[in-house]
Design an enzyme around this catalytic site. Sequence first.
Site, PDB file in Angstrom:
ATOM      1  N   LYS A   1       0.241  -7.929  13.110  1.00 32.19           N
ATOM      2  CA  LYS A   1       1.707  -8.298  12.042  1.00 32.19           C
ATOM      3  C   LYS A   1       2.745  -9.315  13.212  1.00 32.19           C
ATOM      4  CE  LYS A   1       5.761  -5.933  10.346  1.00 32.19           C
ATOM      5  NZ  LYS A   1       6.617  -4.514  10.368  1.00 32.19           N
TER       6      LYS A   1
ATOM      7  N   SER B   1       8.560  -3.141   5.817  1.00 29.03           N
ATOM      8  CA  SER B   1       7.642  -4.508   5.905  1.00 29.03           C
ATOM      9  C   SER B   1       6.603  -5.688   6.019  1.00 29.03           C
ATOM     10  CB  SER B   1       9.785  -5.164   7.136  1.00 29.03           C
ATOM     11  OG  SER B   1       8.150  -4.270   8.551  1.00 29.03           O
TER      12      SER B   1
ATOM     13  N   SER C   1       8.198   1.359   7.269  1.00 25.34           N
ATOM     14  CA  SER C   1       7.347  -0.174   6.761  1.00 25.34           C
ATOM     15  C   SER C   1       5.442  -0.481   7.198  1.00 25.34           C
ATOM     16  CB  SER C   1       8.045  -1.262   8.499  1.00 25.34           C
ATOM     17  OG  SER C   1       9.440  -1.818   7.730  1.00 25.34           O
TER      18      SER C   1
END
EC number: 6.3.5.7
Lengths: 490, 479
Positions: free
Chosen positions: A80, A155, A179
């Site tokens: 990420k 997210s 997330s």
Amino acid sequence: MSNAMHNKTLTELKAGLAAGDFSSRELTEHFLARIQQHDSELNSFITVTAEQALSQADAADQAIAAGNTGLLTGLPIAHKDIFCTEGVRTSCGSKMLDSFIAPYTATVVEKMAAEGAVMLGKTNMDEFAMGSSNETSYYGPVKNPWDLERVPGGSSGGAAACLGARLAPGATGTDTGGSIRQPAALNNITGLKPTYGRVSRWGMIAFASSLDQAGPMAQSSEDCALMLQAMAGHDHRDSTSLNEKVDDYLGALNNDIRGLTIGIPEEFFPDTLDGAIADNSRDAIRELEKLGAKVVSVSLPSVKLSVPAYYVIAPAEASSNLSRFDGVRFGHRCDDPKDLEDLYKRSRSEGFGDEVKRRILVGAYALSAGYYDAYYRRAQQVRRLIRDDFARAFEKVDVLMGPTAPETAFKLGAKKDDPVSMYMADVFTIGVNLAGLPALSMPTGFINGLPTGTQIIGNYFREGQILNVAHKYQQATDWHKQAPVFGGEQ
Amino acid sequence: MSWEVVIGLEIHVQLNTVSKLFSGSKLSTGAEPNTQASLVDLGMPGTLPVVNKEAVRKAALFGLAINADICRHSVFERKNYFYPDLPKGYQTTQLAEPIVGAGEVEIQLENGEKKTVRIHHAHLEEDAGKSLHEDFHGMTGIDLNRAGTPLIEVVTEPDMSNAEEAVAFARKLHAIVTSIGICDGDMSQGNMRFDVNVSIRKPGEPLGTRTETKNLNSFRFMERAIKLEVERQIDVLEDGGEIVQETRLYNGDTHTARSMRSKEDANDYRYFPCPDLLPVAITDADLEALKAAMPELPNARKARFMDDYQLSEYDADLLSGSIATATFFEGAAKAGGDAKLAANWVMGELAARLNAEDKDISDSPVSAEQLGQLIARLKDGTISSKIAKQVFEACWAGEGDPDTIIEAKGLKQMSDSGELEKIVDDIIANNAPQVEDYRNSDDAKKKKKIGFFVGQAMKATQGKANPQQLNQLLREKLQ
């Protein structure tokens, strides 16, 4: 053979590498080619580090030849874009950091590299991890591989989408309010948020420090166990990382679950919940009953206050954490500032997107003189009540289960003008962050062709038990093996 | 009716730890800008603080030294504001639960009385960097070497009623922190910085509106700034005006002060507990270990000086006031074998000379050993006290040890009584009128008039005559 490689789990790929069925370079090239071929539709990567990946792959092949392998040697992983990676842009999904080349590497990335992982690139995400749909990213929304008109959740939307589309076999995510779990559910993959403090936050750009936790995302619970084994552990650079022994997650996967007690919080199945969502999770729980687990009903009365408490605490911390982005030392700086105030105002106005600004404003308000007691202090009190609720439940049960998200992937733009409805996407996941507990989301069926997930919440440091329960379920079912028809191939 | 002055102080004490409060960077002393600033000090995204245990230990030691309660779980909070030399956009400090609770410090006033100044609390915090406004073509340069330096901020109650008391307190605090070894105490390096809160009122009335004058870095500036502010407030009130609550800046070079910001401009700092740090736990065992390791405190040292060296309370107070002075005094007393003489020299000649050249005792050109040697020669009669001053000057000028100087300059007292006797005889022979006058005087006048002959003899011997011996000889010969 190479066509099938992307449908294999990390565990299977690891065995293939060990058996010499393919090299890490072949594997890495295969995934890089898939990213190149399909990611223009998905937008799941912000940066692809092909060159670095191939050199890591070559090093892994040498290590394999020398018999000198780690847990993840030669396995491609996507990180990420919230994790700092030395020499590689680390944007956090924001214009603010569009030109930020991190001068150091996050512990999570470092630990996985030390175990031989190959980094494919950096995945898309909501700006500064603030969002549940990946629509707040400066780099544009990520599409859900199950339906390109729908969001992947957020997210960690880029991570979940690239896994769902089989553009990577494993990915890291972070989970502040859901997330990892919510996008895992929306993309039919497995994702684990560990106990707060289990995985180091060093090098992970902070959103809400007391809630943020990194974790693994992959096709199966077994793969998550493999990744967590490499990620977890105490880090002297993170004062909130706990000095607890790391369990043998892989070793615990096949433990017998007969006699396991599953608690069903009534609050996770409210009357207003979509019946099909509830049914999928109830089916999953029934499957575990068949494997010998017992099911009891429990109550978490304060959990209904999770969302409001979270949307005070998380923005409050964020308002402070994001103060360092001032245009002085790194990140976006406006052109020709006429004075200091102008530098601050324009650099931040230009560098941050709307959702980030909204949360900074909410957070600053909640901490301001005269409102602190009514908002921040009250929210912390609620947080304690929520933690106490979970503690009481865990006196009676081993794990808690319920739906991960209240709905399947929604259409892009559907909640754009309704932040509160967007915030409700995390209604079942946020309580876990407030309590600091570990929880996993696993695929448990579809509604109208869209994936749904079920959450397994464990007591502190019981990641091994959660992974064990999910693994048993995944051995008995094949929901997690379903991949979308995507790019004209299966 | 006269005005009553109310003064409270906030003092930033820089701890002399090896590394910074939340990072492994070394504390900066004159390094090139930004060379002692790590990823953490720069506030890089993703970095996290780890508290320096040595700083915690030193803060707790201070708490014990002022008899304060030590908070067992003190909490770091974030004070949020934007400033270019504040890299994270917040300062990590303590507010609701500081490590050191209420304590007290006793000061000695010039009139011999004692006064207790109450300490409200002391907390740990990180220093900011520095903004450099010169040499950047209209821009401002930022040096983050200092960012993250550990400080304790000591906050007093408004217990001082004039500038002298405030200075006495500040000196005592300096003595305490240097005695327990938590601060180097170098004021010129900003090791201690004072903020003074001043208000005035008529006796019996409630507290007046206060102003805060910030960042005073010497005792002298502090004293002058307080006096200036008191005068200003009196002028304002006596002209029928009102005191505005504000922060003021004092310029020591011009002895002027100006308003920096008023209360209305004050920031809302949005304090909240820092989620990156756990509460700082201090156990019973930690406290026991600290107590066992507590160095001698100024008050104990003062008592010991009075006992061991038979010093007056005033002398003992002055000499025990700073660890540097105390160490110097004890060194000189030991080397010279006479504590009273050592005390007189340290407080007299040495202090005057240091003062005149604005030097700290730790930078004294005359070492404690050298002063001790000088005292030893004085005590054994090798030199007179007059010659001693000459030797001291030479020693100060770097001409060597007292023994070397005495030898090189031939400053030994004349110990040969035959030689002195001859000189005295010559003087009597050559000054008949004065001898006549002396012999015709009464005893009281004789005592004065003998001075002429002593002077002549000293002149003739270049001051090397032993004064007692000379007096004795003159009295005999002049009879």
